[in-house]
Design a protein around this motif. Structure first.
Motif, short mmCIF file in Angstrom:
data_model
loop_
_atom_site.label_atom_id
_atom_site.label_comp_id
_atom_site.label_asym_id
_atom_site.label_seq_id
_atom_site.Cartn_x
_atom_site.Cartn_y
_atom_site.Cartn_z
N ALA A 70 0.82 -1.20 0.00
CA ALA A 70 0.00 0.00 0.00
C ALA A 70 0.86 1.26 0.00
CB ALA A 70 -0.93 -0.02 1.22
N PHE A 71 1.92 1.26 0.78
CA PHE A 71 2.80 2.43 0.81
C PHE A 71 3.54 2.60 -0.51
CE2 PHE A 71 1.72 2.74 5.12
CZ PHE A 71 2.27 3.88 5.67
N ARG A 72 3.92 1.49 -1.13
CA ARG A 72 4.58 1.59 -2.43
C ARG A 72 3.63 2.18 -3.46
NH1 ARG A 72 8.63 -1.05 -5.36
NH2 ARG A 72 9.70 -1.32 -3.37
N VAL A 73 2.38 1.75 -3.45
CA VAL A 73 1.37 2.28 -4.36
C VAL A 73 1.19 3.78 -4.12
CG1 VAL A 73 -1.09 2.25 -4.93
CG2 VAL A 73 0.17 0.11 -4.70
N ALA A 74 1.17 4.19 -2.85
CA ALA A 74 1.01 5.61 -2.54
C ALA A 74 2.14 6.43 -3.14
CB ALA A 74 0.95 5.81 -1.02
N ASP A 75 3.35 5.93 -3.06
CA ASP A 75 4.48 6.63 -3.67
C ASP A 75 4.35 6.68 -5.19
OD1 ASP A 75 5.83 7.44 -1.48
OD2 ASP A 75 7.36 5.89 -1.54
N ALA A 76 4.01 5.55 -5.76
CA ALA A 76 3.96 5.47 -7.22
C ALA A 76 2.89 6.38 -7.80
CB ALA A 76 3.72 4.02 -7.65
N GLN A 77 1.79 6.58 -7.06
CA GLN A 77 0.68 7.36 -7.59
C GLN A 77 0.57 8.75 -6.97
OE1 GLN A 77 -3.01 5.45 -8.25
NE2 GLN A 77 -2.13 3.41 -8.58
N GLY A 78 1.56 9.14 -6.20
CA GLY A 78 1.57 10.48 -5.64
C GLY A 78 0.46 10.74 -4.65
N LEU A 79 0.15 9.74 -3.82
CA LEU A 79 -0.92 9.87 -2.83
C LEU A 79 -0.30 10.16 -1.46
CD1 LEU A 79 -3.07 6.80 -3.95
CD2 LEU A 79 -3.44 9.20 -4.54
N ALA A 80 -0.45 11.38 -0.99
CA ALA A 80 0.11 11.76 0.31
C ALA A 80 -0.70 11.14 1.43
CB ALA A 80 0.10 13.28 0.44
N LEU A 81 0.01 10.47 2.35
CA LEU A 81 -0.63 9.84 3.51
C LEU A 81 -0.37 10.71 4.73
CD1 LEU A 81 0.41 6.13 2.83
CD2 LEU A 81 -1.73 7.25 2.24
N LEU A 82 -1.35 11.54 5.06
CA LEU A 82 -1.15 12.53 6.11
C LEU A 82 -1.92 12.23 7.39
CD1 LEU A 82 -1.32 15.78 3.93
CD2 LEU A 82 0.65 14.33 4.45
N ASP A 83 -2.94 11.39 7.31
CA ASP A 83 -3.68 11.01 8.51
C ASP A 83 -4.29 9.63 8.29
OD1 ASP A 83 -5.91 11.45 6.87
OD2 ASP A 83 -6.26 13.46 7.67
N LEU A 84 -5.03 9.13 9.29
CA LEU A 84 -5.57 7.78 9.18
C LEU A 84 -6.65 7.68 8.11
CD1 LEU A 84 -5.78 6.42 12.84
CD2 LEU A 84 -3.96 6.19 11.14
N GLU A 85 -7.36 8.77 7.82
CA GLU A 85 -8.35 8.73 6.74
C GLU A 85 -7.69 8.43 5.40
OE1 GLU A 85 -8.90 10.65 9.34
OE2 GLU A 85 -10.75 9.63 9.85
N ASP A 86 -6.51 9.03 5.19
CA ASP A 86 -5.78 8.78 3.96
C ASP A 86 -5.38 7.31 3.86
OD1 ASP A 86 -5.85 11.42 3.08
OD2 ASP A 86 -4.08 11.94 4.25
N LEU A 87 -4.88 6.75 4.94
CA LEU A 87 -4.46 5.36 4.93
C LEU A 87 -5.66 4.44 4.74
CD1 LEU A 87 -2.24 3.29 5.20
CD2 LEU A 87 -2.43 3.46 7.69
N ARG A 88 -6.76 4.75 5.39
CA ARG A 88 -7.95 3.92 5.25
C ARG A 88 -8.48 3.95 3.81
NH1 ARG A 88 -10.34 5.94 9.10
NH2 ARG A 88 -9.90 4.36 10.67
N ALA A 89 -8.52 5.15 3.20
CA ALA A 89 -8.98 5.27 1.82
C ALA A 89 -8.06 4.51 0.87
CB ALA A 89 -9.06 6.74 1.42
N LEU A 90 -6.75 4.58 1.12
CA LEU A 90 -5.81 3.86 0.27
C LEU A 90 -6.03 2.36 0.37
CD1 LEU A 90 -3.26 3.76 -1.52
CD2 LEU A 90 -1.90 3.78 0.59
N LEU A 91 -6.28 1.85 1.57
CA LEU A 91 -6.49 0.42 1.74
C LEU A 91 -7.78 -0.03 1.04
CD1 LEU A 91 -5.38 0.09 5.46
CD2 LEU A 91 -4.26 -0.97 3.50
N VAL A 92 -8.82 0.83 1.05
CA VAL A 92 -10.03 0.50 0.30
C VAL A 92 -9.69 0.34 -1.19
CG1 VAL A 92 -12.26 1.41 -0.48
CG2 VAL A 92 -11.62 1.58 1.93
N TRP A 93 -8.91 1.28 -1.70
CA TRP A 93 -8.54 1.22 -3.12
C TRP A 93 -7.69 -0.02 -3.42
CZ3 TRP A 93 -4.31 1.05 -6.25
CH2 TRP A 93 -4.49 1.38 -7.59
N VAL A 94 -6.77 -0.33 -2.51
CA VAL A 94 -5.93 -1.53 -2.69
C VAL A 94 -6.79 -2.78 -2.70
CG1 VAL A 94 -4.19 -2.98 -1.54
CG2 VAL A 94 -3.80 -0.52 -1.78
#
Length: 520
Positions: free
Chosen positions: A150-174
Motif C-alpha cells: 500500500a505504501f509503495r502504491v502511494a508513492d507510485a501514484q503520488g498519494l500523500a498519507l497525512l492522517d488515518l483517513e488517507d491510509l484507510r482510503a488507500l487500503l479501500v482502493w488496494v
C-alpha cells in the motif's frame, strides 16, 4: 562545589562518591553523547537522577527530551523550595557532597499526543512508515506485506498519507484493485486488507488517531535554547500514553528514527546537541521484531556522531538487549532486589558490567545502596569507563513533583509553540484524491457519482474532528513533508532496500526503522 557545570573542566557534577561521599563524581560533557543507562527498582531514586541530569544538561545549553510517565517531572518548570517536603533531606545531602543548593526553574515545553497537557505531537503515516505502523497495530507478517504494498502504491501514484483517513482510503482502493496489484507486487489478500482496517479502527478507538495529522512535529522546535542559553527541556506527558504501551513505544522509536534522519554529522563535539531520556525503555523492545531491534542497535551506535545523547531508563539492565546495552558507556545503577534465582542472576550480570572497585563488592553494593544512592561508572578521559563508585546523587534545583493545572495552563499559553501546533491542518491528500477519482470514473461511465461518505467513511472523519479540541481548517499550505526520505539510506539502508525489492533510482528506504518506501 558551587555549581553543577564546571566551566573550566566542562563537566557535570553527578554526586559525591567515596566512603563519606565527599569525592566529586562528574560526567565529562564531551562523553555525554556516548549514551547512558539509569536503572534500579521502583522507589530507589531513578526519577531524581533523571531530573538532575536533565537540569545539568540544560544548564550546559543542551536541549533535553524526556517522557513524564508518572506526571512528576513537570515540576522542573518551577524552582525548588526551601520549605518543601524534601528540603531538609536535600539540604543535608547537598552539605555532605559539597554542593550549594541553587533553587531555580528551567525552561520547559510541554507536549502531549492528545493535546490535553501540552502542545499536540503529530506525525503522518508517510513519515512513520509501514514497519512501525505494522508494529503499532500488531499486524502479522502477511498483513505487514500488504501494508508495504500500500505504501509503495502511494508513492507510485503520488498519494500523500497525512492522517488515518488517507491510509484507510488507500487500503479501500488496494482491496478493490487487489487482482491487478497482485500481478505487480505479489499477493494482496482482501482478508489481510480487512484485518488492517479493523486494526486501524482499534487504534483510533484507543486515541491513536490523535498522533496522525498536520502540522507534524518539527524536531527543530525541540532542539533549541531559551534566551538565557539554557537548553529547552521538552516534557512529553506520558501518564495517559502509558495505558497504550505499544503506542508509547512506537512513538519513541519513530522519534529516534527522525533524529537519525534529520540531524547532520558533527563528529566528536565538546557537548551533545540534544539528550533524549527514554523512560520505561523495556517497552521499546518488548515484542519488537528482530529487524527493529537491530536498527535500534545500529542507531545507538551511529547517532553518537550526530551529537545525540541517548539515556535508557528501566528497572533492570536485563530489560535492554545486550547489543544495545553494550553501547551505553555511562551507567547509574540504583538498587536492585534479588529475592529469586532469576533476580540474583540479573544482579550478577549487572555487576559484571562495571570495572571492579577494590574497596567494595559491586554486586553487594548494587543490592544495598540506599534511596538516592547509586553505583556509578562514568566515562573518563579517552572514553575509558570509570571504576565503580558508590555515589550519593545530587539533589535537584527545580521542584520535585507535579505542577498544578493552572501552572501548566499558564506555561502552555505562554509558549510560542501554541501558535504553530494549536490548530490542525487538513490539506489535499490521498483521501480527497481517491474520492475525486471515484467520482470522475462514475461520471465518465454515465453513473451517479459514488457516495464519498460511504466509500471512504467520511462519517469517521466527522467523528474524529468532533473529538479534537480545535476545529480543522481546509487550508493547503505547501509543506513538502508528505514524502520525506531518510538520510539513513546513505548509511545502512541500501541493504534493506534490496531485501524489500526496491529498484535503484526509483525507491529508497524511508526511515531508519523501516519507514515508507518512496519512489524517486
Amino acid at each position: 562545589m558551587a555549581g553543577v557545570v564546571d566551566g573550566t573542566a566542562n563537566t557535570i557534577f553527578v554526586g559525591g562518591a567515596g566512603q563519606d561521599h565527599a569525592v566529586p563524581q562528574a560526567l565529562l560533557l564531551k562523553y555525554a553523547n556516548r549514551h547512558g543507562l539509569i536503572a534500579g527498582a521502583t522507589g530507589t531514586g531513578k526519577t531524581v537522577t533523571l531530573q538532575t541530569l536533565a537540569e545539568s544538561l540544560s544548564l550546559a545549553g543542551v536541549p533535553v527530551f524526556l517522557a513524564d510517565v508518572k506526571g512528576d517531572l513537570a515540576g522542573m518548570a518551577q524552582p525548588g523550595s526551601g520549605d518543601g517536603t524534601h528540603h531538609q533531606a536535600f539540604a543535608d545531602r547537598a552539605a555532605q557532597i559539597g554542593l550549594m543548593l541553587d533553587y531555580q526553574a528551567f525552561p520547559v515545553t510541554f507536549w502531549d499526543v492528545w493535546g490535553d497537557k501540552g502542545h499536540p505531537v503529530r506525525t503522518t503515516p508517510a513519515e512513520m512508515g509501514p514497519l512501525l505502523l505494522s508494529r503499532l497495530m500488531g499486524l502479522t507478517e502477511a498483513q505487514e506485506g500488504v501494508m508495504n504494498i500500500a505504501f509503495r502504491v502511494a508513492d507510485a501514484q503520488g498519494l500523500a498519507l497525512l492522517d488515518l483517513e488517507d491510509l484507510r482510503a488507500l487500503l479501500v482502493w488496494v482491496g478493490q484493485n487487489a487482482a491487478d496489484l497482485s500481478l505487480q507486487y505479489g499477493n494482496v489478500g482482501t482478508t489481510s486488507v480487512g484485518a488492517i482496517q479493523r486494526a486501524l479502527l482499534v487504534l483510533e478507538n484507543q486515541g491513536g488517531d490523535r498522533l496522525f495529522g498536520e502540522p507534524a512535529l518539527e524536531l527543530a522546535d525541540m532542539i533549541r535554547q531559551d534566551a538565557s542559553g539554557k537548553g529547552m527541556i521538552n516534557i512529553l506527558a506520558a501518564d495517559r500514553l502509558m495505558t497504550s504501551p505499544r503506542l508509547y513505544a512506537t512513538f519513541l522509536l519513530w522519534l529516534l528514527s527522525e533524529l537519525f534522519e534529520q540531524l547532520p554529522e558533527v563528529g566528536d563535539s565538546d557537548r551533545p546537541r540534544v539528550a533524549f531520556f527514554f523512560d520505561e525503555a523495556h517497552l521499546l523492545f518488548d515484542g519488537a521484531p528482530r529487524i527493529l531491534v537491530e536498527k535500534v542497535e545500529q542507531v545507538a551506535r551511529l547517532i553518537r556522531s550526530k551529537g545525540v545523547s541517548l539515556w535508557f531508563v528501566s528497572q533492570n539492565p536485563a530489560d535492554i538487549p545486550e547489543r544495545v546495552l553494550g553501547q551505553l558507556g555511562n551507567r547509574i545503577q540504583h538498587a536492585l532486589r534479588a529475592f529469586t534465582p532469576k533476580d540474583q542472576k540479573a544482579l550478577r550480570m549487572a555487576a559484571e558490567n562495571y570495572r571492579p572497585n577494590p574497596e567494595f563488592d559491586t554486586a553487594d553494593a548494587i543490592q544495598h545502596v540506599g534511596i538516592g544512592e547509586a553505583v556509578t561508572s562514568l566515562l573518563e578521559a579517552k572514553g575509558v569507563p570509570g571504576i565503580a563508585q558508590r555515589t550519593l546523587i545530587r539533589p535537584p534545583f527545580s521542584r520535585m513533583g507535579p505542577v498544578s493545572d493552572a501552572e501548566r495552563a499558564e506555561l502552555i499559553s505562554a509558549s510560542p509553540m501554541g501558535l504553530k501546533y494549536g490548530r490542525t491542518i487538513d490539506r489535499d491528500s490521498a483521501h480527497e484524491i481517491l474520492a475525486r477519482r471515484a467520482a470522475g470514473a462514475a461520471t465518465a461511465q454515465g453513473q451517479a457519482p459514488a457516495d464519498d461518505a460511504g466509500l471512504f467513511d467520511m462519517d469517521r472523519r466527522e467523528y474524529r474532528n468532533a473529538r479534537r479540541s480545535e476545529p480543522r481548517e481546509d487550508i493547503q499550505p505547501p509543506r513538502g513533508r508528505s514524502s520525506r526520505s531518510d538520510s539513513i539510506v546513505e548509511t545502512f539502508g541500501k541493504s534493506l532496500a534490496r531485501q524489500l525489492g526496491t529498484k535503484s533510482g526509483q525507491a529508497i528506504v524511508r526511515g531508519v526503522l523501516g519507514s515508507l518506501l518512496r519512489g524517486r
